[in-house]
Design an enzyme around this catalytic site. Sequence first.
Site, PDB file in Angstrom:
ATOM      1  N   THR A   1       3.742 -12.801  -0.550  1.00  0.00           N
ATOM      2  CA  THR A   1       3.986 -11.403  -0.906  1.00  0.00           C
ATOM      3  C   THR A   1       5.459 -11.124  -1.161  1.00  0.00           C
ATOM      4  O   THR A   1       5.838 -10.493  -2.158  1.00  0.00           O
ATOM      5  CB  THR A   1       3.484 -10.478   0.219  1.00  0.00           C
ATOM      6  OG1 THR A   1       2.109 -10.722   0.466  1.00  0.00           O
ATOM      7  CG2 THR A   1       3.676  -9.017  -0.153  1.00  0.00           C
TER       8      THR A   1
ATOM      9  N   GLN B   1      -1.720  -9.718  -3.325  1.00  0.00           N
ATOM     10  CA  GLN B   1      -0.462  -8.991  -3.196  1.00  0.00           C
ATOM     11  C   GLN B   1       0.447  -9.294  -4.385  1.00  0.00           C
ATOM     12  O   GLN B   1       0.663 -10.458  -4.722  1.00  0.00           O
ATOM     13  CB  GLN B   1       0.250  -9.370  -1.898  1.00  0.00           C
ATOM     14  CG  GLN B   1      -0.532  -9.029  -0.645  1.00  0.00           C
ATOM     15  CD  GLN B   1      -1.426 -10.149  -0.170  1.00  0.00           C
ATOM     16  OE1 GLN B   1      -1.804 -11.035  -0.939  1.00  0.00           O
ATOM     17  NE2 GLN B   1      -1.771 -10.122   1.108  1.00  0.00           N
TER      18      GLN B   1
ATOM     19  N   ASP C   1       0.021  -3.715  -2.880  1.00  0.00           N
ATOM     20  CA  ASP C   1       1.414  -3.866  -2.427  1.00  0.00           C
ATOM     21  C   ASP C   1       2.427  -3.567  -3.532  1.00  0.00           C
ATOM     22  O   ASP C   1       3.366  -4.325  -3.765  1.00  0.00           O
ATOM     23  CB  ASP C   1       1.653  -5.274  -1.866  1.00  0.00           C
ATOM     24  CG  ASP C   1       0.901  -5.539  -0.568  1.00  0.00           C
ATOM     25  OD1 ASP C   1       0.127  -4.665  -0.152  1.00  0.00           O
ATOM     26  OD2 ASP C   1       1.089  -6.611   0.012  1.00  0.00           O
TER      27      ASP C   1
ATOM     28  N   ASP D   1      -2.722  -0.728   0.267  1.00  0.00           N
ATOM     29  CA  ASP D   1      -1.413  -0.773   0.937  1.00  0.00           C
ATOM     30  C   ASP D   1      -0.275  -0.689  -0.077  1.00  0.00           C
ATOM     31  O   ASP D   1       0.714  -1.428   0.014  1.00  0.00           O
ATOM     32  CB  ASP D   1      -1.276  -2.060   1.762  1.00  0.00           C
ATOM     33  CG  ASP D   1      -2.391  -2.234   2.777  1.00  0.00           C
ATOM     34  OD1 ASP D   1      -2.981  -1.227   3.205  1.00  0.00           O
ATOM     35  OD2 ASP D   1      -2.683  -3.391   3.134  1.00  0.00           O
TER      36      ASP D   1
ATOM     37  N   ARG E   1      -2.890   3.106   6.917  1.00  0.00           N
ATOM     38  CA  ARG E   1      -3.314   2.316   8.077  1.00  0.00           C
ATOM     39  C   ARG E   1      -2.064   1.625   8.620  1.00  0.00           C
ATOM     40  O   ARG E   1      -1.131   1.314   7.877  1.00  0.00           O
ATOM     41  CB  ARG E   1      -4.400   1.308   7.698  1.00  0.00           C
ATOM     42  CG  ARG E   1      -4.033   0.306   6.614  1.00  0.00           C
ATOM     43  CD  ARG E   1      -5.177  -0.669   6.389  1.00  0.00           C
ATOM     44  NE  ARG E   1      -4.867  -1.662   5.346  1.00  0.00           N
ATOM     45  CZ  ARG E   1      -5.641  -2.709   5.067  1.00  0.00           C
ATOM     46  NH1 ARG E   1      -6.776  -2.899   5.754  1.00  0.00           N
ATOM     47  NH2 ARG E   1      -5.312  -3.564   4.116  1.00  0.00           N
TER      48      ARG E   1
ATOM     49  N   TRP F   1       0.358  -1.019   9.680  1.00  0.00           N
ATOM     50  CA  TRP F   1       0.656  -2.443   9.563  1.00  0.00           C
ATOM     51  C   TRP F   1       1.193  -2.973  10.884  1.00  0.00           C
ATOM     52  O   TRP F   1       0.938  -4.121  11.267  1.00  0.00           O
ATOM     53  CB  TRP F   1       1.657  -2.644   8.428  1.00  0.00           C
ATOM     54  CG  TRP F   1       1.968  -4.067   8.101  1.00  0.00           C
ATOM     55  CD1 TRP F   1       1.241  -5.176   8.456  1.00  0.00           C
ATOM     56  CD2 TRP F   1       3.077  -4.557   7.344  1.00  0.00           C
ATOM     57  NE1 TRP F   1       1.836  -6.314   7.964  1.00  0.00           N
ATOM     58  CE2 TRP F   1       2.957  -5.958   7.281  1.00  0.00           C
ATOM     59  CE3 TRP F   1       4.153  -3.941   6.705  1.00  0.00           C
ATOM     60  CZ2 TRP F   1       3.892  -6.754   6.611  1.00  0.00           C
ATOM     61  CZ3 TRP F   1       5.070  -4.721   6.030  1.00  0.00           C
ATOM     62  CH2 TRP F   1       4.931  -6.116   5.988  1.00  0.00           C
TER      63      TRP F   1
END
Length: 296
Positions: free
Chosen positions: A83, A113, A136, A157, A214, A216
């Site tokens: 990532t 990602q 991401d 995310d 959420r 991490w």
Amino acid sequence: MLITVSKNSNEGYSSLQEALDSIPPEHISEVTIRIRPGVYEEKITVRQEAPPILLLGEDPDSTLISWSDNAHTLGPDGEPLGTFRSGTLNVFAENFTAENVTIRNASGPGTGQAVAAFVDAGQAVFRRVRLLGDQDTLYTGKGRQYYDNCYIEGDVDYIFGAATALFERCHLHNKRSRGYITAASTPEAAKFGYVFLDCRITGGAGVSEVYLGRPWRDYAHVAFIRTSMDASVTGEGWHNWGQPGREETSRYEEFASSGPGAHPEARVSWSRQLTPEEAAGYRVLTVLDGWHPEGY
């Protein structure tokens, strides 16, 4: 110092990275890199030792920086990038500003990602910038970051990291159902993580059940203040990432959310609706610890 990047071979540099690399090591004052309209297909790194940098496009619709690395792309060493090495724009400088540009990770949906902007700066400002990606899209690594009138899209995310980041008058767009807008990893000692002021959230056709965030890490902090939310946002609002213990330590807050996705009565019990007095404390100077990002 002013440097021009252009698709016109008679005008400055043709590569944004070449323009950045041309800055003398001893140069310490501000550098403006004017980016003429065009699509610049390259992976960009703004190094830690760089002086204050302003990337200045003419407008986001005509000025595009694009690359397509993802976490599975093989690097020069033959190993997957992961990532944190997948970014199109990678910022490590202490002072950085981008205005009037689009930054895209074109890897596409389902590739994992794939970061558009990897921002690991001391102080970073993005004004009228479009950040395009899927999973991401924007990594906020550290420091204090300010996003003004930006458009940020993704599915899973798509705003994530540990920085204190304030998003003012931004447009967040959900591209896929059952996704997550934020994945904050706010340090335990940080007073603020992600703060959204007067923003709006939309979803693509048929998109639904998207969570505001959420955690991490254990102490994730996210606050949405006066945010318009369409029906793509799920009533529960927040997800514990399968970690019930994080319900005790995460700080998920809202004030005066509006629109079909605003359901304070349906939110998870471990989130909070702020009082007007509490919400009044979420100002730029307060969140960014005395720094107001007015130019340099």
